[in-house]
Design a protein around this motif. Structure first.
Motif, PDB file in Angstrom:
ATOM      1  N   ALA A   4       0.856  -1.184   0.000  1.00 40.91           N
ATOM      2  CA  ALA A   4       0.000   0.000   0.000  1.00 40.91           C
ATOM      3  C   ALA A   4       0.892   1.234   0.000  1.00 40.91           C
ATOM      4  CB  ALA A   4      -0.896   0.008   1.234  1.00 40.91           C
ATOM      5  N   VAL A   5       0.567   2.183  -0.858  1.00 36.86           N
ATOM      6  CA  VAL A   5       1.246   3.480  -0.858  1.00 36.86           C
ATOM      7  C   VAL A   5       0.186   4.502  -0.489  1.00 36.86           C
ATOM      8  CG1 VAL A   5       2.525   5.196  -2.182  1.00 36.86           C
ATOM      9  CG2 VAL A   5       2.913   2.749  -2.595  1.00 36.86           C
ATOM     10  N   THR A   6       0.402   5.174   0.630  1.00 39.90           N
ATOM     11  CA  THR A   6      -0.602   6.072   1.171  1.00 39.90           C
ATOM     12  C   THR A   6       0.047   7.389   1.579  1.00 39.90           C
ATOM     13  OG1 THR A   6      -2.475   6.179   2.735  1.00 39.90           O
ATOM     14  CG2 THR A   6      -0.415   5.210   3.555  1.00 39.90           C
ATOM     15  N   GLY A   7      -0.768   8.316   1.985  1.00 42.42           N
ATOM     16  CA  GLY A   7      -0.297   9.624   2.431  1.00 42.42           C
ATOM     17  C   GLY A   7      -1.400  10.637   2.225  1.00 42.42           C
ATOM     18  N   VAL A  87       3.449  -1.068   4.043  1.00 42.11           N
ATOM     19  CA  VAL A  87       2.714   0.177   3.849  1.00 42.11           C
ATOM     20  C   VAL A  87       3.716   1.320   3.762  1.00 42.11           C
ATOM     21  CG1 VAL A  87       0.973   1.744   4.782  1.00 42.11           C
ATOM     22  CG2 VAL A  87       0.757  -0.728   5.160  1.00 42.11           C
ATOM     23  N   VAL A  88       3.740   1.972   2.623  1.00 39.31           N
ATOM     24  CA  VAL A  88       4.605   3.133   2.409  1.00 39.31           C
ATOM     25  C   VAL A  88       3.765   4.378   2.646  1.00 39.31           C
ATOM     26  CG1 VAL A  88       6.018   4.395   0.752  1.00 39.31           C
ATOM     27  CG2 VAL A  88       5.974   1.884   0.707  1.00 39.31           C
ATOM     28  N   GLU A 133       4.401  -1.004  13.470  1.00 37.94           N
ATOM     29  CA  GLU A 133       5.615  -0.302  13.018  1.00 37.94           C
ATOM     30  C   GLU A 133       6.484  -1.162  12.110  1.00 37.94           C
ATOM     31  OE1 GLU A 133       7.989   2.124  15.705  1.00 37.94           O
ATOM     32  OE2 GLU A 133       6.310   2.063  17.124  1.00 37.94           O
ATOM     33  N   GLU A 134       6.429  -2.476  12.302  1.00 36.46           N
ATOM     34  CA  GLU A 134       7.288  -3.373  11.521  1.00 36.46           C
ATOM     35  C   GLU A 134       6.879  -3.475  10.052  1.00 36.46           C
ATOM     36  OE1 GLU A 134       3.831  -5.672  13.055  1.00 36.46           O
ATOM     37  OE2 GLU A 134       5.241  -4.280  14.005  1.00 36.46           O
ATOM     38  N   SER A 135       5.744  -2.890   9.684  1.00 30.17           N
ATOM     39  CA  SER A 135       5.278  -2.953   8.300  1.00 30.17           C
ATOM     40  C   SER A 135       5.151  -1.585   7.635  1.00 30.17           C
ATOM     41  CB  SER A 135       3.912  -3.652   8.237  1.00 30.17           C
ATOM     42  OG  SER A 135       4.017  -4.974   8.692  1.00 30.17           O
ATOM     43  N   VAL A 136       5.547  -0.528   8.346  1.00 29.74           N
ATOM     44  CA  VAL A 136       5.349   0.830   7.836  1.00 29.74           C
ATOM     45  C   VAL A 136       6.691   1.458   7.465  1.00 29.74           C
ATOM     46  CG1 VAL A 136       4.503   3.149   8.409  1.00 29.74           C
ATOM     47  CG2 VAL A 136       3.213   1.126   9.131  1.00 29.74           C
ATOM     48  N   TYR A 137       6.702   2.102   6.299  1.00 32.13           N
ATOM     49  CA  TYR A 137       7.900   2.720   5.741  1.00 32.13           C
ATOM     50  C   TYR A 137       7.571   4.179   5.414  1.00 32.13           C
ATOM     51  CZ  TYR A 137       9.127  -2.176   5.074  1.00 32.13           C
ATOM     52  OH  TYR A 137       9.380  -3.513   5.272  1.00 32.13           O
ATOM     53  N   GLU A 138       8.101   5.089   6.193  1.00 33.76           N
ATOM     54  CA  GLU A 138       7.825   6.513   6.017  1.00 33.76           C
ATOM     55  C   GLU A 138       8.880   7.128   5.090  1.00 33.76           C
ATOM     56  OE1 GLU A 138       6.787  10.083   9.120  1.00 33.76           O
ATOM     57  OE2 GLU A 138       8.347   8.676   9.689  1.00 33.76           O
ATOM     58  N   GLU A 154      10.513   1.302  -4.492  1.00 32.76           N
ATOM     59  CA  GLU A 154      11.108   0.089  -5.069  1.00 32.76           C
ATOM     60  C   GLU A 154      11.985  -0.615  -4.035  1.00 32.76           C
ATOM     61  OE1 GLU A 154      11.490  -2.739  -7.747  1.00 32.76           O
ATOM     62  OE2 GLU A 154      10.771  -0.878  -8.612  1.00 32.76           O
ATOM     63  N   ALA A 155      12.749   0.153  -3.266  1.00 33.06           N
ATOM     64  CA  ALA A 155      13.602  -0.431  -2.223  1.00 33.06           C
ATOM     65  C   ALA A 155      12.758  -1.105  -1.144  1.00 33.06           C
ATOM     66  CB  ALA A 155      14.502   0.642  -1.610  1.00 33.06           C
ATOM     67  N   VAL A 156      11.601  -0.546  -0.831  1.00 34.42           N
ATOM     68  CA  VAL A 156      10.691  -1.175   0.130  1.00 34.42           C
ATOM     69  C   VAL A 156      10.218  -2.510  -0.435  1.00 34.42           C
ATOM     70  CG1 VAL A 156       8.417  -1.007   1.226  1.00 34.42           C
ATOM     71  CG2 VAL A 156       9.953   0.979   1.221  1.00 34.42           C
ATOM     72  N   VAL A 157       9.776  -2.504  -1.680  1.00 34.13           N
ATOM     73  CA  VAL A 157       9.270  -3.724  -2.325  1.00 34.13           C
ATOM     74  C   VAL A 157      10.359  -4.798  -2.356  1.00 34.13           C
ATOM     75  CG1 VAL A 157       8.398  -4.717  -4.493  1.00 34.13           C
ATOM     76  CG2 VAL A 157       7.542  -2.500  -3.691  1.00 34.13           C
ATOM     77  N   ALA A 158      11.587  -4.376  -2.650  1.00 34.34           N
ATOM     78  CA  ALA A 158      12.708  -5.317  -2.769  1.00 34.34           C
ATOM     79  C   ALA A 158      13.231  -5.798  -1.417  1.00 34.34           C
ATOM     80  CB  ALA A 158      13.845  -4.666  -3.549  1.00 34.34           C
ATOM     81  N   GLY A 159      12.743  -5.218  -0.332  1.00 34.01           N
ATOM     82  CA  GLY A 159      13.224  -5.596   0.998  1.00 34.01           C
ATOM     83  C   GLY A 159      14.576  -4.993   1.329  1.00 34.01           C
ATOM     84  N   GLU A 160      14.936  -3.934   0.629  1.00 37.33           N
ATOM     85  CA  GLU A 160      16.230  -3.287   0.827  1.00 37.33           C
ATOM     86  C   GLU A 160      16.157  -2.090   1.767  1.00 37.33           C
ATOM     87  OE1 GLU A 160      17.139  -2.289  -3.199  1.00 37.33           O
ATOM     88  OE2 GLU A 160      17.631  -4.362  -3.744  1.00 37.33           O
ATOM     89  N   ARG A 161      15.003  -1.834   2.300  1.00 32.02           N
ATOM     90  CA  ARG A 161      14.814  -0.691   3.195  1.00 32.02           C
ATOM     91  C   ARG A 161      14.159  -1.191   4.470  1.00 32.02           C
ATOM     92  NH1 ARG A 161      13.469   5.220   1.623  1.00 32.02           N
ATOM     93  NH2 ARG A 161      12.842   6.062   3.625  1.00 32.02           N
ATOM     94  N   GLU A 162      14.654  -0.719   5.587  1.00 32.85           N
ATOM     95  CA  GLU A 162      14.100  -1.110   6.879  1.00 32.85           C
ATOM     96  C   GLU A 162      12.826  -0.320   7.172  1.00 32.85           C
ATOM     97  OE1 GLU A 162      15.213  -3.543   8.990  1.00 32.85           O
ATOM     98  OE2 GLU A 162      16.571  -4.038   7.338  1.00 32.85           O
ATOM     99  N   PRO A 163      11.873  -0.947   7.850  1.00 26.08           N
ATOM    100  CA  PRO A 163      10.677  -0.199   8.257  1.00 26.08           C
ATOM    101  C   PRO A 163      11.075   0.975   9.144  1.00 26.08           C
ATOM    102  CG  PRO A 163      10.394  -2.550   8.671  1.00 26.08           C
ATOM    103  CD  PRO A 163      11.827  -2.334   8.303  1.00 26.08           C
TER     104      PRO A 163
END
Length: 174
Positions: A4-7, A87-88, A133-138, A154-163
């Motif tokens: 999910a991409v939200t804001g 969730v971004v 918090e473990e699923s949210v990427y701000e 893209e980094a979130v999707v690839a698992g290359e970015r920490e929540p």
């Protein structure tokens, strides 16, 4: 995977997701759903809020629409209300948000309401409450080009970015 991409309206969700859809990478395997379009196309609007000049969506109908869809990336200011693995949350400084919204024709009152919502972390808080918090990427998109925001998603999707949640603060606006 469901992303999910939200804001808050005006943070750049649609633009970033469009850039992401045009790129090659892990997210290219995900179907993209612009939920605001789905809500209107599928007639999930249940009423119109005249005070806010906005449609009110049947969230249960949207959830049913998304049910069973895997490998999907969906965006909307409502996206955090639905089941997702990640969730971004895009963030934008309220002053910039107000400018963007008025530039695209929103009323001063609606732009100010959204700016205040952004300063108070309303969507971020709702996302963390529902998904943890473990699923949210701000991501702070205030001074970031859409291509860079797309790369961060893209980094979130690839698992290359920490929540991360709660790293962006716009309390100075208040």
């Amino acid at each position: 995977m469901r992303v999910a991409v939200t804001g808050t309206p005006g943070t750049g969700k649609t633009t970033a997701v469009e850039r992401l859809a045009d790129a090659d990478g892990p997210a290219s395997g995900l179907a993209v759903e612009h939920l605001n379009d789905v809500i209107h196309e599928e007639e999930f609007v249940v009423e119109h809020d005249d005070e806010r000049d906005s449609a009110v969506a049947d969230l249960d109908a949207v959830a049913d629409y998304l049910d069973g869809r895997d490998d999907v990336l969906f965006e909307s200011h409502l996206a955090h209300h639905f089941d997702a693995d990640r969730v971004v949350v895009l963030r934008t400084h309220p002053e910039e948000l107000e400018r963007r919204l008025t530039d695209r024709g929103e009323s001063d009152a609606k732009a100010a309401e959204n700016a205040e919502s952004e300063a108070l972390d309303v969507i971020l808080s709702e996302a963390v409450e529902r998904h943890g918090e473990e699923s949210v990427y701000e991501i702070d998109a205030t001074e970031t080009e859409p291509e860079e925001v797309a790369a961060a998603i893209e980094a979130v999707v690839a698992g290359e970015r920490e929540p991360q949640a709660g790293t962006v603060s716009f309390l100075d606006y208040l």
